[in-house]
Design a protein around this motif. Structure first.
Motif, PDB file in Angstrom:
ATOM      1  N   TYR A 209       0.832  -1.206   0.000  1.00  0.00           N
ATOM      2  CA  TYR A 209       0.000   0.000   0.000  1.00  0.00           C
ATOM      3  C   TYR A 209       0.872   1.264   0.000  1.00  0.00           C
ATOM      4  O   TYR A 209       0.598   2.221  -0.740  1.00  0.00           O
ATOM      5  N   ILE A 210       1.890   1.281   0.834  1.00  0.00           N
ATOM      6  CA  ILE A 210       2.754   2.466   0.910  1.00  0.00           C
ATOM      7  C   ILE A 210       3.451   2.719  -0.424  1.00  0.00           C
ATOM      8  O   ILE A 210       3.565   3.867  -0.876  1.00  0.00           O
ATOM      9  N   GLU A 211       3.914   1.665  -1.077  1.00  0.00           N
ATOM     10  CA  GLU A 211       4.536   1.826  -2.393  1.00  0.00           C
ATOM     11  C   GLU A 211       3.541   2.336  -3.426  1.00  0.00           C
ATOM     12  O   GLU A 211       3.911   3.107  -4.316  1.00  0.00           O
ATOM     13  N   SER A 212       2.286   1.923  -3.304  1.00  0.00           N
ATOM     14  CA  SER A 212       1.254   2.450  -4.210  1.00  0.00           C
ATOM     15  C   SER A 212       1.049   3.943  -3.970  1.00  0.00           C
ATOM     16  O   SER A 212       0.889   4.720  -4.918  1.00  0.00           O
ATOM     17  N   TYR A 213       1.061   4.358  -2.707  1.00  0.00           N
ATOM     18  CA  TYR A 213       0.969   5.785  -2.398  1.00  0.00           C
ATOM     19  C   TYR A 213       2.137   6.548  -3.011  1.00  0.00           C
ATOM     20  O   TYR A 213       1.967   7.656  -3.543  1.00  0.00           O
TER      21      TYR A 213
END
Length: 348
Positions: A209-213
């Protein structure tokens, strides 16, 4: 995902004056169903400020004598609980058919402190009205529709991110089954909503999720993971939203993984200590969980959000949401008919 300036500015009532609405990021329908004329008027007025076509485009929609028919999705209630992965996919597909709400008005008033029996009533109302939903509504609906799936644990995962000077908040529902992790949710961005049950650890899911952000140039500065939610829709216990709270900006990836995996271990220990149960819920005699200890909890975190563009490439802005919203007259004349019986279109 909700965009906020520090905090969501919510109107104290549905009869408020329209003065100052330029500062409101989205409104909340507090009058229930059928939706009142004042809420419809406020929704259209707010949408006219969001849409590049302005008032002329919105007025053309409101005065249209015909509306395209919209199919009403069937909620995946019941069925076999043995194939958890398939059931989770069906639930996510149903939420996608409801579509993400771009109108600027949240149709269902969700209060996070309410007990599960009250949240279940909100979920039933979402199914009945069949209107577009936002991320918090999707979590409540996901909990209700996954009740009774053998071996499935569910708990909230919240984000707060910063893009420029704006704060965004977002929340999804983590699902864990047979040692695999995934998520249910709704968002403007496809990679910030649901995740398949393919992740072997909770930390891998969180980092994904953080990488998607990061792809959208959002910096996640708060991360919050809750505790498992009871499978009993009549339970009087609330949802535990704040089990772990960390700031990913102040730790490297290894430290973040350690913190998340420690919380995952606490969850597994917590579940094993639940009465009459194995490591997985639901339980035959007790579907509630013991009260968690928040000794490891760090300062409070609020729910987070994603980007501004809609998920499908062919539609963006308000179009997906508004295509499912009926006109006020149709809703008021048939209060027991799902609210998306008629539709209107708005393109941005």
């Amino acid at each position: 995902m909700n965009k906020t300036r520090g905090a969501v500015k919510r109107p104290p009532s549905d009869t408020d004056s329209q003065d100052g609405t330029d500062e409101v990021l989205f409104w909340i329908n507090k009058s229930g169903f059928p939706i009142s004329e004042s809420v419809w008027d406020r929704m259209f007025d707010h949408a006219s400020k969001l849409h590049p076509g302005g008032e002329s485009y919105i007025n053309r929609i409101r005065t249209s004598k015909t509306s395209a028919a919209v199919s009403i999705p069937k909620a995946p209630i019941g069925g076999s609980s043995s194939d958890a992965e398939r059931r989770v996919q069906v639930v996510q597909q149903y939420m996608c058919e409801l579509q993400y709400n771009h109108t600027g008005t949240q149709f269902f008033d969700i209060k996070k402190y309410r007990p599960l029996n009250s949240q279940s009533e909100s979920a039933k109302e979402m199914i009945k009205e069949s209107l577009p939903i936002k991320c918090l509504e999707a979590v409540i609906l996901g909990i209700y529709l996954t009740n009774g799936i053998s071996g499935l644990e569910r708990y909230p995962l919240s984000f707060r991110s910063v893009f420029g000077s704006k704060i965004h908040r977002h929340v999804v529902l983590v699902v864990c089954w047979n040692g695999l992790y995934g998520a249910l949710g709704m968002s403007r961005r496809e990679d910030l909503m649901h995740k398949p049950l393919h992740f072997t650890s909770l930390s891998d899911l969180v980092i994904d999720y953080i990488e998607s952000y990061n792809q959208y140039h959002h910096k996640v500065n708060k991360l919050k993971i809750g505790f498992p939610v009871s499978h009993d829709p009549h339970s009087h216990e609330p949802i535990h939203w704040k089990g772990l709270a960390v700031n990913p900006c102040k730790m490297d990836k290894t430290e973040l993984k350690q913190a998340v995996e420690k919380h995952a271990k606490d969850i597994r220990t917590w579940v094993r200590q639940a009465p009459f149960g194995t490591s997985y819920a639901p339980r035959s005699q007790a579907t509630s969980y013991p009260t968690p200890s928040f000794s490891q909890t760090t300062p409070r975190v609020h729910k987070a959000a994603d980007g501004n563009k809609s998920r499908p490439a062919s539609m963006n802005g308000l179009e997906r949401s508004c295509s499912r919203v009926s006109d006020a007259k149709g809703l008021k004349s048939t209060p027991h008919t799902p609210s998306n019986k008629l539709s209107f279109e708005m393109r941005i």
